[in-house]
Design a protein around this motif. Structure first.
Motif, PDB file in Angstrom:
ATOM      1  N   HIS A  29      46.750  69.114 -53.901  1.00 14.40           N
ATOM      2  CA  HIS A  29      46.515  68.107 -52.873  1.00 14.40           C
ATOM      3  C   HIS A  29      45.036  67.749 -52.722  1.00 14.40           C
ATOM      4  O   HIS A  29      44.713  66.684 -52.190  1.00 14.40           O
ATOM      5  N   SER A  30      44.164  68.622 -53.182  1.00 19.72           N
ATOM      6  CA  SER A  30      42.730  68.343 -53.095  1.00 19.72           C
ATOM      7  C   SER A  30      42.327  67.324 -54.158  1.00 19.72           C
ATOM      8  O   SER A  30      42.517  67.567 -55.357  1.00 19.72           O
ATOM      9  N   THR A 239      34.835  78.038 -51.220  1.00 23.36           N
ATOM     10  CA  THR A 239      35.908  77.164 -50.737  1.00 23.36           C
ATOM     11  C   THR A 239      36.990  76.971 -51.793  1.00 23.36           C
ATOM     12  O   THR A 239      38.178  77.001 -51.479  1.00 23.36           O
ATOM     13  N   VAL A 240      36.598  76.779 -53.040  1.00 20.35           N
ATOM     14  CA  VAL A 240      37.567  76.560 -54.110  1.00 20.35           C
ATOM     15  C   VAL A 240      37.332  77.582 -55.209  1.00 20.35           C
ATOM     16  O   VAL A 240      36.197  77.780 -55.655  1.00 20.35           O
ATOM     17  N   GLU A 255      33.093  70.334 -48.120  1.00 18.86           N
ATOM     18  CA  GLU A 255      34.053  69.280 -47.811  1.00 18.86           C
ATOM     19  C   GLU A 255      35.464  69.604 -48.308  1.00 18.86           C
ATOM     20  O   GLU A 255      36.417  68.860 -48.040  1.00 18.86           O
ATOM     21  N   CYS A 256      35.598  70.715 -49.037  1.00 21.61           N
ATOM     22  CA  CYS A 256      36.910  71.103 -49.572  1.00 21.61           C
ATOM     23  C   CYS A 256      37.573  72.167 -48.689  1.00 21.61           C
ATOM     24  O   CYS A 256      36.900  73.035 -48.127  1.00 21.61           O
ATOM     25  N   THR A 257      38.891  72.077 -48.601  1.00 18.20           N
ATOM     26  CA  THR A 257      39.655  73.098 -47.892  1.00 18.20           C
ATOM     27  C   THR A 257      39.727  74.355 -48.756  1.00 18.20           C
ATOM     28  O   THR A 257      39.930  74.280 -49.974  1.00 18.20           O
ATOM     29  N   GLN A 259      40.887  77.159 -50.886  1.00 12.56           N
ATOM     30  CA  GLN A 259      42.116  77.303 -51.660  1.00 12.56           C
ATOM     31  C   GLN A 259      41.818  77.992 -52.989  1.00 12.56           C
ATOM     32  O   GLN A 259      40.792  77.745 -53.618  1.00 12.56           O
TER      33      GLN A 259
END
Length: 265
Positions: A29-30, A239-240, A255-257, A259
């Motif tokens: 989804h990212s 973040t990623v 800025e990333c969720t 995951q």
């Protein structure tokens, strides 16, 4: 190579096959990660430098020079004390598909200040240095023989943007980072001990920024390295994160969720 290590890696790889997905970006989804997996990981454009590196590798695979037992960290692939360069390259060099991905990552993110921990024969350094001749690549190697060998390889391939330091990571890295404003890309290799890997990660983390990329080699090489990787994944600044079995990639993009992805590669 010890039998228990072989069995461990087989089990580890089977676990990776069962957990990995997202090969084409499906289910991601990212937008940032989707682009990386869909476009960058699957890109087939053959940069001219790829032929140059492949030629260097083929040359090394014919080299019968013996590398001595000198090492300052846990050996990355084999416990053999002495081996020929061609065997060292065949068993321990970064496979081309991962090298090409590292090249594309350096190129895509425009990394200019690059650090490599563990030069080896210098092949992996070429993937870091050739995307942009204006980038500055610093590579550290504990073995005098390997440092000298890699330096000759860089001269032969006419790579002029690499500085190689022959010293122990823990001895030179703190002072090196004190004179470094920031790090755009770091490739962690050469010392496959859990505590050492975590220590170097923490040191380099101080110079990371929003667009920095960290790549760890051999994250499933041993229980120690796997434990180090799992610990790193828990760090709040990440973040990623992406597990490609041979390598692990982490990003710090605010800025990333947050995951973690296990990507079939």
């Amino acid at each position: 190579m010890k039998r228990d290590i072989i069995f461990y890696r087989v089990r580890s790889y089977l676990k990776y096959l069962l957990k990995s997905r997202h090969r084409k970006g499906y289910g991601i989804h990212s937008p940032f990660v989707f682009y990386l997996v869909r476009e960058l990981f699957g890109e087939e454009h053959p940069f001219y430098a790829f032929k140059k590196i492949d030629a260097a590798k083929r040359m090394l695979l014919k080299n019968n020079m013996t590398i001595g037992p000198e090492t300052l960290g846990a050996p990355s692939v084999t416990g053999d004390k002495r081996q020929k360069v061609k065997h060292f390259v065949k068993q321990g060099s970064l496979p081309a598909k991962y090298g090409e991905l590292i090249f594309r990552l350096v190129n895509y993110f425009g990394a200019k200040n690059i650090l490599e921990l563990g030069t080896g024969t210098g092949l992996s350094t070429l993937w870091l240095a050739l995307p942009d001749s204006r980038a500055r690549v610093t590579t550290i190697e504990g073995s005098r023989q390997l440092s000298d060998f890699a330096r000759r390889l860089f001269e032969l391939v006419e790579v002029n943007n690499v500085r190689i330091i022959n010293d122990a990571f823990n001895r030179v890295l703190p002072s090196l980072l004190d004179t470094t404003d920031h790090l755009d890309f770091v490739f962690f290799d050469g010392d496959h001990r859990r505590e050492a890997t975590l220590h170097y990660f923490e040191l380099c983390l101080k110079k990371a920024h929003n667009d920095t990329v960290f790549v760890f080699d051999d994250i499933h090489w041993s229980p120690d390295m796997e434990a180090a990787w799992e610990t790193i994944l828990q760090h709040p600044s990440i973040t990623v994160s992406m597990d490609l079995y041979r390598i692990g990639i982490i990003f710090f993009r605010k800025e990333c969720t947050r995951q973690h992805y296990v990507v079939r590669f």
